[in-house]
Motif scaffolding. Structure first.
Motif, mmCIF file in Angstrom:
data_model
loop_
_atom_site.group_PDB
_atom_site.id
_atom_site.type_symbol
_atom_site.label_atom_id
_atom_site.label_comp_id
_atom_site.label_asym_id
_atom_site.label_seq_id
_atom_site.Cartn_x
_atom_site.Cartn_y
_atom_site.Cartn_z
ATOM 1 N N ARG A 32 0.825 -1.215 0.000
ATOM 2 C CA ARG A 32 0.000 0.000 0.000
ATOM 3 C C ARG A 32 0.858 1.263 0.000
ATOM 4 N NH1 ARG A 32 -2.694 -3.549 3.260
ATOM 5 N NH2 ARG A 32 -1.920 -2.636 5.201
ATOM 6 N N CYS A 33 1.742 1.339 -0.972
ATOM 7 C CA CYS A 33 2.552 2.545 -1.200
ATOM 8 C C CYS A 33 2.252 3.062 -2.609
ATOM 9 C CB CYS A 33 4.037 2.246 -1.035
ATOM 10 S SG CYS A 33 4.510 1.698 0.615
ATOM 11 N N PRO A 34 1.071 3.597 -2.846
ATOM 12 C CA PRO A 34 0.646 3.937 -4.212
ATOM 13 C C PRO A 34 1.433 5.074 -4.854
ATOM 14 C CG PRO A 34 -0.944 4.729 -2.616
ATOM 15 C CD PRO A 34 0.024 3.884 -1.852
ATOM 16 N N GLN A 35 2.100 5.903 -4.035
ATOM 17 C CA GLN A 35 2.843 7.034 -4.590
ATOM 18 C C GLN A 35 4.322 6.716 -4.801
ATOM 19 O OE1 GLN A 35 1.181 9.681 -5.499
ATOM 20 N NE2 GLN A 35 -0.742 9.003 -4.603
ATOM 21 N N LEU A 36 4.744 5.528 -4.449
ATOM 22 C CA LEU A 36 6.161 5.192 -4.505
ATOM 23 C C LEU A 36 6.671 5.207 -5.948
ATOM 24 C CD1 LEU A 36 8.561 4.364 -2.736
ATOM 25 C CD2 LEU A 36 7.925 1.981 -3.146
ATOM 26 N N GLU A 37 7.665 6.050 -6.211
ATOM 27 C CA GLU A 37 8.203 6.220 -7.559
ATOM 28 C C GLU A 37 9.589 5.615 -7.721
ATOM 29 O OE1 GLU A 37 8.142 10.252 -8.730
ATOM 30 O OE2 GLU A 37 5.988 10.506 -8.481
ATOM 31 N N LYS A 38 10.292 5.388 -6.626
ATOM 32 C CA LYS A 38 11.655 4.902 -6.775
ATOM 33 C C LYS A 38 12.058 4.076 -5.570
ATOM 34 C CE LYS A 38 16.160 6.372 -8.465
ATOM 35 N NZ LYS A 38 16.997 7.517 -8.889
ATOM 36 N N VAL A 39 12.647 2.928 -5.859
ATOM 37 C CA VAL A 39 13.235 2.078 -4.838
ATOM 38 C C VAL A 39 14.686 1.878 -5.206
ATOM 39 C CG1 VAL A 39 13.186 -0.185 -3.748
ATOM 40 C CG2 VAL A 39 11.060 0.942 -4.353
ATOM 41 N N PRO A 40 15.624 2.081 -4.282
ATOM 42 C CA PRO A 40 17.038 1.982 -4.633
ATOM 43 C C PRO A 40 17.449 0.573 -5.002
ATOM 44 C CG PRO A 40 16.798 2.115 -2.266
ATOM 45 C CD PRO A 40 15.427 2.359 -2.844
ATOM 46 N N CYS A 41 18.507 0.479 -5.776
ATOM 47 C CA CYS A 41 19.037 -0.823 -6.209
ATOM 48 C C CYS A 41 19.897 -1.387 -5.087
ATOM 49 C CB CYS A 41 19.854 -0.644 -7.482
ATOM 50 S SG CYS A 41 20.520 -2.182 -8.117
ATOM 51 N N LEU A 42 19.241 -2.000 -4.112
ATOM 52 C CA LEU A 42 19.953 -2.513 -2.953
ATOM 53 C C LEU A 42 20.372 -3.954 -3.177
ATOM 54 C CD1 LEU A 42 17.575 -1.174 -0.168
ATOM 55 C CD2 LEU A 42 19.640 -0.090 -1.071
ATOM 56 N N GLN A 43 21.545 -4.305 -2.682
ATOM 57 C CA GLN A 43 21.998 -5.691 -2.764
ATOM 58 C C GLN A 43 21.561 -6.423 -1.500
ATOM 59 O OE1 GLN A 43 25.835 -6.583 -4.401
ATOM 60 N NE2 GLN A 43 26.165 -4.442 -4.935
ATOM 61 N N LEU A 44 20.296 -6.782 -1.485
ATOM 62 C CA LEU A 44 19.718 -7.456 -0.327
ATOM 63 C C LEU A 44 19.879 -8.962 -0.511
ATOM 64 C CD1 LEU A 44 16.553 -5.223 -0.060
ATOM 65 C CD2 LEU A 44 18.515 -5.184 1.459
ATOM 66 N N GLN A 45 21.093 -9.402 -0.346
ATOM 67 C CA GLN A 45 21.417 -10.780 -0.720
ATOM 68 C C GLN A 45 20.869 -11.811 0.252
ATOM 69 O OE1 GLN A 45 25.586 -11.129 -1.511
ATOM 70 N NE2 GLN A 45 25.560 -9.614 -3.149
ATOM 71 N N SER A 46 20.407 -11.387 1.418
ATOM 72 C CA SER A 46 19.883 -12.350 2.387
ATOM 73 C C SER A 46 18.375 -12.531 2.278
ATOM 74 C CB SER A 46 20.244 -11.904 3.809
ATOM 75 O OG SER A 46 19.671 -10.636 4.091
#
Length: 342
Positions: A32-46
């Motif tokens: 429920r984040c309808p305005q979200l325009e950008k998510v960073p390129c995270l290395q969430l390897q776990s």
């Protein structure tokens, strides 16, 4: 994470993008984040479980602006479960998810394709994705295939007939499916099969269902306007049977059901007026469910049935007739221990 006004999550600085953040994080949910325009390129390897629910589904946000997340899922090198729901503009799931075991997609109206390199996938569940036209081959480890309300789906993977690990196949309300239809009669481990109103899949399945010797639950229906049930030999292993969506059938002719059958469901038989005699003679039957049968009014054949449970819902003529105090049908069913009427 639920933030209706959030437009950007964390700054996309070179330093942050090069780091492995949250090294022990295993579950990430963005909901429920309808305005979200950008998510960073995270290395969430776990991260093993990723869920996107109602992300960027307003008119002001186009999913293309969020390419960073969908196109860089390879950074989730241990991702096993991916769930995507209500993402209106998402057109595809990226390749490279080699460790993925479960993919669930629901109500993504722009989704047109899914990856063809999911050899480790155990569960594929797709619901209400009208633009998806085909399911790719290469699902060699699949145990559960669930496809519901995909109106544009036209073909199933040819290799499905060789997927010996399959235990559940559910293909419902996919009316445009065309041939060639894979012969699933070879799937010795298949225990649950649900086939409802799915185009050219419906007729061939009558030929190979008898060969499914491990099958114990079958839901079948949606053969058009046929006045009779299609002829089908049921496997002797069958325990639960649901017959659905036969709007023009007025009388249920004798069905040669296996002596092992424990439960029977009759769902959406609009013209059916009476339960047939042969149902009352099924000595192994323990549970009978009657749903959405608008004209059903007579339960006399159940007078001597050895049922343990009777469930009736949305059968308007039976509501009054089965009333405990003075209902005409009550003497025919009063011996059944568990009766639920709604």
């Amino acid at each position: 994470m639920t933030c209706k006004r959030l437009t950007m999550w964390m700054p996309a600085s070179p330093y942050i993008q090069s780091e492995i953040l949250f090294p022990k994080l295993e579950t990430l949910e963005i909901q429920r984040c309808p305005q979200l325009e950008k998510v960073p390129c995270l290395q969430l390897q776990s991260v093993k479980d990723l869920k996107l629910d109602k992300v960027g589904d307003t008119q002001s946000l186009k999913m293309e602006k969020m390419k960073v997340l969908p196109q860089k899922l390879s950074y989730f090198s241990k991702l096993e479960n991916l769930t995507v729901r209500y993402c209106e503009n998402m057109k595809s799931i990226p390749n490279g998810l080699m460790s993925l075991k479960k993919l669930a997609v629901q109500k993504c109206p722009s989704l047109a394709c899914i990856p063809d390199d999911l050899s480790s996938l155990n569960t594929l569940e797709i619901r209400v994705c009208p633009l998806l036209a085909c399911i790719p081959d290469g699902l060699s480890s699949l145990r559960e295939l669930i496809v519901i309300d995909c109106e544009g789906l036209q073909s199933l993977p040819k290799s499905l007939k060789e997927c010996s690990s399959l235990e559940l196949v559910c293909i419902c309300e996919c009316p445009l499916i065309k041939g060639p239809i894979p012969d699933l009669g070879r799937l010795e481990g298949l225990v649950k099969l649900y086939l409802i109103n799915s185009g050219e899949l419906m007729i061939p399945c009558l030929q190979w269902i008898p060969n499914l010797h491990s099958l114990w639950e079958l839901k079948i229906g949606g053969f058009g306007n046929t006045p009779n049930l299609p002829k089908l030999t049921y496997p002797h292993s069958l325990r639960n049977l649901s017959l659905q969506d036969f709007p023009n059938i007025k009388f249920l002719h004798q069905q040669f059901l296996p002596s092992t059958l424990h439960s029977l469901e009759i769902f959406r038989f609009d013209e059916l007026e009476q339960i047939p005699e042969w149902i009352g003679n099924l000595s192994s039957l323990q549970s009978l469910t009657l749903l959405h049968c608008n004209k059903l009014k007579c339960l006399l054949p159940l007078k001597h049935a050895t049922l343990q449970a009777l469930y009736i819902a949305d059968c308007p003529l039976l509501t009054e007739r089965c009333a405990k105090d003075g209902g005409y049908e009550w003497p025919h069913i009063s011996h059944i221990p568990n009766i639920h009427i709604s």
